[in-house]
Motif scaffolding. Structure first.
Motif, PDB file in Angstrom:
ATOM      1  N   GLU A  52       0.805  -1.227   0.000  1.00  0.00           N
ATOM      2  CA  GLU A  52       0.000   0.000   0.000  1.00  0.00           C
ATOM      3  C   GLU A  52       0.836   1.274   0.000  1.00  0.00           C
ATOM      4  OE1 GLU A  52      -2.447   3.281   1.150  1.00  0.00           O
ATOM      5  OE2 GLU A  52      -0.845   2.427   2.363  1.00  0.00           O
ATOM      6  N   PRO A  53       1.932   1.367   0.788  1.00  0.00           N
ATOM      7  CA  PRO A  53       2.738   2.598   0.712  1.00  0.00           C
ATOM      8  C   PRO A  53       3.305   2.850  -0.681  1.00  0.00           C
ATOM      9  CG  PRO A  53       3.269   1.381   2.712  1.00  0.00           C
ATOM     10  CD  PRO A  53       2.406   0.480   1.887  1.00  0.00           C
ATOM     11  N   PRO A  62      -6.899   7.220  -1.370  1.00  0.00           N
ATOM     12  CA  PRO A  62      -7.616   6.281  -0.498  1.00  0.00           C
ATOM     13  C   PRO A  62      -8.803   5.598  -1.175  1.00  0.00           C
ATOM     14  CG  PRO A  62      -7.130   8.322   0.666  1.00  0.00           C
ATOM     15  CD  PRO A  62      -6.789   8.558  -0.774  1.00  0.00           C
ATOM     16  N   VAL A  63      -9.557   6.366  -1.981  1.00  0.00           N
ATOM     17  CA  VAL A  63     -10.724   5.780  -2.642  1.00  0.00           C
ATOM     18  C   VAL A  63     -10.288   4.750  -3.683  1.00  0.00           C
ATOM     19  CG1 VAL A  63     -12.753   6.268  -4.051  1.00  0.00           C
ATOM     20  CG2 VAL A  63     -12.088   7.857  -2.228  1.00  0.00           C
ATOM     21  N   THR A  64      -9.256   5.077  -4.452  1.00  0.00           N
ATOM     22  CA  THR A  64      -8.770   4.144  -5.470  1.00  0.00           C
ATOM     23  C   THR A  64      -8.213   2.884  -4.832  1.00  0.00           C
ATOM     24  OG1 THR A  64      -8.180   6.059  -6.820  1.00  0.00           O
ATOM     25  CG2 THR A  64      -7.308   3.922  -7.508  1.00  0.00           C
ATOM     26  N   TYR A  65      -7.490   3.044  -3.727  1.00  0.00           N
ATOM     27  CA  TYR A  65      -6.953   1.872  -3.037  1.00  0.00           C
ATOM     28  C   TYR A  65      -8.081   1.018  -2.463  1.00  0.00           C
ATOM     29  CZ  TYR A  65      -4.542  -0.978   0.413  1.00  0.00           C
ATOM     30  OH  TYR A  65      -4.082  -2.038   1.152  1.00  0.00           O
ATOM     31  N   ALA A  66      -9.131   1.660  -1.937  1.00  0.00           N
ATOM     32  CA  ALA A  66     -10.271   0.909  -1.418  1.00  0.00           C
ATOM     33  C   ALA A  66     -10.937   0.093  -2.523  1.00  0.00           C
ATOM     34  CB  ALA A  66     -11.278   1.861  -0.770  1.00  0.00           C
ATOM     35  N   LEU A  67     -11.099   0.711  -3.703  1.00  0.00           N
ATOM     36  CA  LEU A  67     -11.671  -0.026  -4.828  1.00  0.00           C
ATOM     37  C   LEU A  67     -10.768  -1.182  -5.246  1.00  0.00           C
ATOM     38  CD1 LEU A  67     -13.006   2.943  -7.011  1.00  0.00           C
ATOM     39  CD2 LEU A  67     -14.337   1.384  -5.584  1.00  0.00           C
ATOM     40  N   LEU A  68      -9.458  -0.963  -5.166  1.00  0.00           N
ATOM     41  CA  LEU A  68      -8.509  -2.013  -5.542  1.00  0.00           C
ATOM     42  C   LEU A  68      -8.601  -3.197  -4.583  1.00  0.00           C
ATOM     43  CD1 LEU A  68      -6.228  -2.711  -7.534  1.00  0.00           C
ATOM     44  CD2 LEU A  68      -4.626  -1.697  -5.909  1.00  0.00           C
ATOM     45  N   THR A  69      -8.824  -2.943  -3.294  1.00  0.00           N
ATOM     46  CA  THR A  69      -8.960  -4.047  -2.341  1.00  0.00           C
ATOM     47  C   THR A  69     -10.269  -4.802  -2.525  1.00  0.00           C
ATOM     48  OG1 THR A  69      -9.923  -2.539  -0.696  1.00  0.00           O
ATOM     49  CG2 THR A  69      -7.534  -2.868  -0.637  1.00  0.00           C
ATOM     50  N   VAL A  70     -11.277  -4.146  -3.087  1.00  0.00           N
ATOM     51  CA  VAL A  70     -12.567  -4.802  -3.317  1.00  0.00           C
ATOM     52  C   VAL A  70     -12.537  -5.662  -4.573  1.00  0.00           C
ATOM     53  CG1 VAL A  70     -15.003  -4.369  -3.839  1.00  0.00           C
ATOM     54  CG2 VAL A  70     -13.871  -3.074  -2.054  1.00  0.00           C
ATOM     55  N   CYS A  71     -11.692  -5.282  -5.542  1.00  0.00           N
ATOM     56  CA  CYS A  71     -11.667  -5.987  -6.833  1.00  0.00           C
ATOM     57  C   CYS A  71     -11.497  -7.499  -6.707  1.00  0.00           C
ATOM     58  CB  CYS A  71     -10.555  -5.406  -7.714  1.00  0.00           C
ATOM     59  SG  CYS A  71     -10.976  -3.824  -8.461  1.00  0.00           S
ATOM     60  N   PRO A  72     -10.592  -8.008  -5.851  1.00  0.00           N
ATOM     61  CA  PRO A  72     -10.416  -9.460  -5.812  1.00  0.00           C
ATOM     62  C   PRO A  72     -11.638 -10.244  -5.342  1.00  0.00           C
ATOM     63  CG  PRO A  72      -8.518  -8.351  -4.836  1.00  0.00           C
ATOM     64  CD  PRO A  72      -9.580  -7.317  -5.030  1.00  0.00           C
ATOM     65  N   ILE A  73     -12.602  -9.596  -4.671  1.00  0.00           N
ATOM     66  CA  ILE A  73     -13.726 -10.330  -4.100  1.00  0.00           C
ATOM     67  C   ILE A  73     -15.072  -9.914  -4.667  1.00  0.00           C
ATOM     68  CG2 ILE A  73     -12.524 -10.756  -1.929  1.00  0.00           C
ATOM     69  CD1 ILE A  73     -14.051  -8.426  -0.711  1.00  0.00           C
ATOM     70  N   VAL A  74     -15.116  -8.889  -5.531  1.00  0.00           N
ATOM     71  CA  VAL A  74     -16.412  -8.370  -5.959  1.00  0.00           C
ATOM     72  C   VAL A  74     -17.178  -9.402  -6.787  1.00  0.00           C
ATOM     73  CG1 VAL A  74     -15.463  -7.258  -8.031  1.00  0.00           C
ATOM     74  CG2 VAL A  74     -17.588  -6.397  -7.009  1.00  0.00           C
ATOM     75  N   MET A  75     -16.485 -10.141  -7.672  1.00  0.00           N
ATOM     76  CA  MET A  75     -17.166 -11.151  -8.470  1.00  0.00           C
ATOM     77  C   MET A  75     -17.461 -12.413  -7.663  1.00  0.00           C
ATOM     78  SD  MET A  75     -17.792  -9.801 -11.323  1.00  0.00           S
ATOM     79  CE  MET A  75     -18.398 -11.275 -12.136  1.00  0.00           C
ATOM     80  N   GLY A  76     -16.866 -12.519  -6.473  1.00  0.00           N
ATOM     81  CA  GLY A  76     -17.150 -13.663  -5.617  1.00  0.00           C
ATOM     82  C   GLY A  76     -18.568 -13.674  -5.077  1.00  0.00           C
ATOM     83  N   HIS A 273     -11.117  -7.830   7.961  1.00  0.00           N
ATOM     84  CA  HIS A 273     -10.431  -7.770   6.667  1.00  0.00           C
ATOM     85  C   HIS A 273     -10.205  -6.326   6.237  1.00  0.00           C
ATOM     86  CE1 HIS A 273     -11.439 -12.102   5.141  1.00  0.00           C
ATOM     87  NE2 HIS A 273     -10.600 -12.076   6.160  1.00  0.00           N
ATOM     88  N   ALA A 274     -11.177  -5.449   6.531  1.00  0.00           N
ATOM     89  CA  ALA A 274     -10.987  -4.041   6.209  1.00  0.00           C
ATOM     90  C   ALA A 274      -9.819  -3.457   7.003  1.00  0.00           C
ATOM     91  CB  ALA A 274     -12.270  -3.264   6.495  1.00  0.00           C
ATOM     92  N   TYR A 275      -9.721  -3.806   8.276  1.00  0.00           N
ATOM     93  CA  TYR A 275      -8.575  -3.368   9.081  1.00  0.00           C
ATOM     94  C   TYR A 275      -7.281  -3.956   8.541  1.00  0.00           C
ATOM     95  CZ  TYR A 275      -5.137  -4.185  12.752  1.00  0.00           C
ATOM     96  OH  TYR A 275      -3.963  -4.312  13.455  1.00  0.00           O
ATOM     97  N   HIS A 276      -7.342  -5.209   8.100  1.00  0.00           N
ATOM     98  CA  HIS A 276      -6.149  -5.892   7.599  1.00  0.00           C
ATOM     99  C   HIS A 276      -5.542  -5.146   6.411  1.00  0.00           C
ATOM    100  CE1 HIS A 276      -3.661  -9.531   7.085  1.00  0.00           C
ATOM    101  NE2 HIS A 276      -3.730  -9.249   5.805  1.00  0.00           N
ATOM    102  N   SER A 277      -6.377  -4.532   5.586  1.00  0.00           N
ATOM    103  CA  SER A 277      -5.885  -3.870   4.382  1.00  0.00           C
ATOM    104  C   SER A 277      -5.221  -2.524   4.657  1.00  0.00           C
ATOM    105  CB  SER A 277      -7.034  -3.678   3.385  1.00  0.00           C
ATOM    106  OG  SER A 277      -8.022  -2.827   3.931  1.00  0.00           O
ATOM    107  N   VAL A 278      -5.416  -1.958   5.869  1.00  0.00           N
ATOM    108  CA  VAL A 278      -4.853  -0.633   6.158  1.00  0.00           C
ATOM    109  C   VAL A 278      -3.888  -0.641   7.339  1.00  0.00           C
ATOM    110  CG1 VAL A 278      -6.873   0.561   5.222  1.00  0.00           C
ATOM    111  CG2 VAL A 278      -6.803  -0.016   7.643  1.00  0.00           C
TER     112      VAL A 278
END
Length: 394
Positions: A52-53, A62-76, A273-278
């Motif tokens: 992330e750094p 922050p918004v783009t990074y949040a979307l990037l963390t959602v990408c791997p699971i959105v189609m799940g 998981h949200a905490y894990h990403s930041v």
């Protein structure tokens, strides 16, 4: 009458012990390969937080990074029931091959997009298309890997709780390794800039993906249709009482303990998981070097895994249900302490005792939350089957 085995000539005696040992070895090999099956997908997901750094240095907000963390699971959300579940039921071998192969192909596409971005090839469109295609393919295939992995591990382990513990422990060990390695890769690539550092990390994740594809190929060689048929028979033998207990509609969902447990797991594990990403960025913002942050987080996660035996002993005295309240309360208290420390805006090289205790508590909660939910599912299913009568079975 059949002759006793001891009266047969030595060269005509059945080699029973050898076949049993071979089967035990094959079962252990299938379990190990099933655990390796998710190595690539989980390593790619876990590499996002330590990087992330570097991603922020590339210009991701922050918004783009949040979307990037959602990408791997959105189609799940859709692919398990629409694609991978039906495919695994009809052709498990195809699902076993396509899911890790798709994940590996997605990693190659992401690597090609980062390489094009670092080299300035194709302007903005070519890297963007390659990255978007890789993220979309990874999001589609990740749930397929999870379905194959859970099914295979569940069949290899006699007790469901043991299968859950093995899966959770393996994933956390992968996360510990990735958290420790990625900051060091980024530190060695600082001369080339943030883009080259992220490119080096993505290149390093190709090895876990390759191991996952090799594990899938070996599982196909060791495949036995007997396990699939027995699993299908268990599904077909579902009694009317079990079918009626599922119900339909909002009222059935509200009264279904498994549905409520699923909601608890979604809220508890999802927030963790949200905490894990930041959490890496949280510690980096205090002034700690990235390499030290990776070492500290890996140590905290190791402590979280070490608490698992204590959790097993504790459940013998208080049971699993009180854990549903205790673990979220611990996470809430630790989050409040981390929020207080981050609001102080004090630059520290080493976190204080209170902050370190909060970080370890969050790591413990990350380990225990999925284990509690999955163990309660196993207990509920066993309780349901134990109360079936012969007339309930088809």
């Amino acid at each position: 009458l059949a002759q006793p085995t001891t009266l047969l000539p030595r060269d005509r005696r059945p080699i029973v012990m050898w076949s049993e040992r071979t089967e035990r070895f094959a079962s252990a090999a299938r379990l190990a390969l099933a655990l390796l099956l998710g190595l690539g997908a989980h390593a790619g997901k876990e590499a996002l937080a330590p990087a992330e750094p570097a991603l922020e240095a590339m210009g991701l907000g922050p918004v783009t990074y949040a979307l990037l963390t959602v990408c791997p699971i959105v189609m799940g959300i859709a692919t398990p029931t629409m694609v991978w579940g039906p495919l695994f039921d009809s052709s498990p071998k195809a699902a076993l091959l396509l899911a890790p192969l798709g994940e590996a192909s997605a990693a190659v596409l992401i690597l090609a997009g980062l390489a094009a971005l670092a080299g300035g090839h194709g302007g903005v469109w070519l890297p963007g298309l390659l990255l978007a295609a890789g993220l979309f393919l990874s999001s589609c295939c990740r749930s397929g890997v999870a379905i194959c992995q859970w099914a295979l591990v569940g069949r290899a382990c006699t007790f469901p709780s043991l299968a859950f513990a093995v899966m959770v422990t393996t994933k956390h060990f992968i996360g510990i390794g990735v958290t420790w390695v990625v900051p060091r890769i980024l530190a060695t690539a600082t001369n080339g800039g943030a883009t080259d550092g992220v490119l080096a990390v993505q290149f390093a994740t190709l090895m876990p993906h390759l191991l996952s594809v090799c594990a899938a190929a070996l599982l196909l060689l060791l495949w036995r249709d007997k396990g699939v048929e027995s699993s299908q028979r268990r599904t077909d033998s579902e009694g009317p009482s079990e079918k009626a207990s599922k119900g339909s509609g909002f009222a059935a969902c509200a009264g279904d303990p498994l549905m409520l447990l699923g909601i608890w797991r979604a809220l508890a594990v999802g927030t963790l998981h949200a905490y894990h990403s930041v959490r890496m960025e949280l510690l980096t913002s205090t002034g700690m070097p990235s390499v030290d942050v990776g070492t500290l987080v890996a140590f905290n996660d190791t402590v979280g895994l070490a608490v698992l035996p204590v959790f097993v002993l504790l459940r013998l005295f208080i049971g699993l249900k009180p854990m549903l309240v205790l673990v979220p309360l611990l996470g809430f208290a630790a989050s409040a302490e981390l929020l207080r420390n981050s609001a102080s805006a004090t630059v520290v090289r080493v976190p204080g005792a209170a902050m370190e205790a909060a970080l370890i508590t969050m790591s413990v909660a990350e380990v225990l939350s999925p284990v509690i939910a999955l163990s309660l599912v196993a207990v509920s299913y066993t309780h349901l089957r134990a109360h079936e009568t012969p007339e309930h079975l088809v």
